[in-house]
Write an enzyme that holds these catalytic residues in place. Sequence first.
Site, PDB file in Angstrom:
ATOM      1  N   GLY A 216       0.832  -1.211   0.000  1.00 50.78           N
ATOM      2  CA  GLY A 216       0.000   0.000   0.000  1.00 50.78           C
ATOM      3  C   GLY A 216       0.854   1.244   0.000  1.00 50.78           C
ATOM      4  O   GLY A 216       2.056   1.188  -0.249  1.00 50.78           O
ATOM      5  N   ASN A 217       0.230   2.376   0.267  1.00 54.10           N
ATOM      6  CA  ASN A 217       0.971   3.632   0.327  1.00 54.10           C
ATOM      7  C   ASN A 217       0.397   4.497   1.428  1.00 54.10           C
ATOM      8  O   ASN A 217      -0.595   4.135   2.063  1.00 54.10           O
ATOM      9  CB  ASN A 217       0.943   4.328  -1.039  1.00 54.10           C
ATOM     10  N   ARG A 218       1.011   5.652   1.655  1.00 59.13           N
ATOM     11  CA  ARG A 218       0.664   6.442   2.835  1.00 59.13           C
ATOM     12  C   ARG A 218      -0.439   7.457   2.600  1.00 59.13           C
ATOM     13  O   ARG A 218      -0.709   8.279   3.473  1.00 59.13           O
ATOM     14  CB  ARG A 218       1.921   7.155   3.350  1.00 59.13           C
ATOM     15  N   SER A 219      -1.089   7.434   1.465  1.00 60.36           N
ATOM     16  CA  SER A 219      -2.117   8.446   1.215  1.00 60.36           C
ATOM     17  C   SER A 219      -3.294   8.273   2.184  1.00 60.36           C
ATOM     18  O   SER A 219      -3.831   7.182   2.341  1.00 60.36           O
ATOM     19  CB  SER A 219      -2.620   8.315  -0.228  1.00 60.36           C
ATOM     20  N   ALA A 283      -3.722   7.885  -4.721  1.00 56.61           N
ATOM     21  CA  ALA A 283      -2.384   7.326  -4.942  1.00 56.61           C
ATOM     22  C   ALA A 283      -2.592   5.875  -5.346  1.00 56.61           C
ATOM     23  O   ALA A 283      -3.100   5.066  -4.566  1.00 56.61           O
ATOM     24  CB  ALA A 283      -1.569   7.428  -3.661  1.00 56.61           C
TER      25      ALA A 283
END
Length: 421
Positions: A216-219, A283
Amino acid sequence: MSTGRTIVVGITGGIAAYKAVNVVRAFVLLGNDVHVVATEAALRFVGRPTLEAISRNPVHTDLYEGVAEVRHVAIGQSADLIVIAPATANSIAKIALGLADDLLGNTILASTAPLVIAPAMHTEMWNNPATVANIATLRQRGVTIVGPGIGRLTGSDSGPGRMEEPETIVDAALAALAAHRADTPASVPAPDLSGRHVLISAGGTREPLDPVRFLGNRSSGRQGVALAEAALARGAVVTLVAAHLEVATPPGISVHSVSTTVQLQQAMRDAAASADIVIMAAAVADYRPTAVQSGKIKKDVAGDRVTLDLVRNPDVLAGLVQDRRPGQVIVGFAAETEPDDTARRELGRTKILRKGCDLLVLNRVGWTQGFATERNEIEVLDGAGDIVLEAAGTKLSVAHRILDSILGTTIDAARVDAPVS
Ligand code: CTP
């Protein structure tokens, strides 16, 4: 303890009327004087004695009852807040037209109180251009629309159209009342997106590795949600494709929750077919595992080093640009870690030329910058890669500046002015 407030709960004839009992109950428990105005059809779904017992007041239905006390206007005049839950497609159409052929219609017309509407209907009725236009009209007049939610409907169908949960309706209604009281004319944004369908993606997609893990990502989704809030305040019909948001979404927008990039692509494609403005603030994971393990990856099987085999995900934004309908404006986002301003702008310029969207919102991100904060600092590039806007501030104020630039002269005005279909 009494709040001294009079709240009118209007109930119209849909199956969700049974849930309106809990809306009435919540307002009563919060100390409000609650008066139910039900249509004849509503009383086929929920009994008058139930509503009278819960509201602790007589239920009003008939236009010709209490004529001596001019009840058809008295209820509306005394209201501090009017909440219609559920609001059927028919009742929404009547309110939009200002019809007063029953007590509820008279009550609404005779009132200057904030009006909050919780629609409930089948998805086809919600998506019908007549309902879409009626909702846009009501929003433009400052009516708060709560929901509808997405989920199981009365039959075997599911989709947008389900009445929001009673707590959500009550929270949104009280927020609308507070905003109404605090309102000054200067704080009301111009309805310059009235009748436009704005589609926004927000958050970050996740690609599963096994049943318990993902890439995943930090958005957090804050900037995308702020854009949805700003567009709604400016009169737009807003659809939000939400990937793992860390923030609540404002009532009154249609939210489609997704997880992976492929799911986000499908939801965006579907909604883009009727959108005038598309903003890809999410994102999006560029890669996904080639294979998703059906059971948890175990250390004793995987060993000391693990290599992930990843495959490229589709480029959602580029696909939307390729399939764009006439007149549609498409906006991309680019979060870059490049610290040098000139080099970062050059990355943005290359990206917008590659993606072919109309505008690109560029911001710098890093370990401590850009994510999960209330503030943002952005530059907007036009199709040629030139900077047309620099903005810094809260994500909501930045959202308004981005919408200004979408509506501005920097892009082909004829596109934005194309009629909604
Ligand atoms: N985007 C997309 N589909 C992808 C990747 C990105 O639609 N598979 C969208 C994002 O939502 C954003 C824009 O494209 O609006 C730019 O995303 P970004 O990750 O900065 O660009 P990429 O094309 O992935 O390029 P990079 O190699 O810099 O990550």
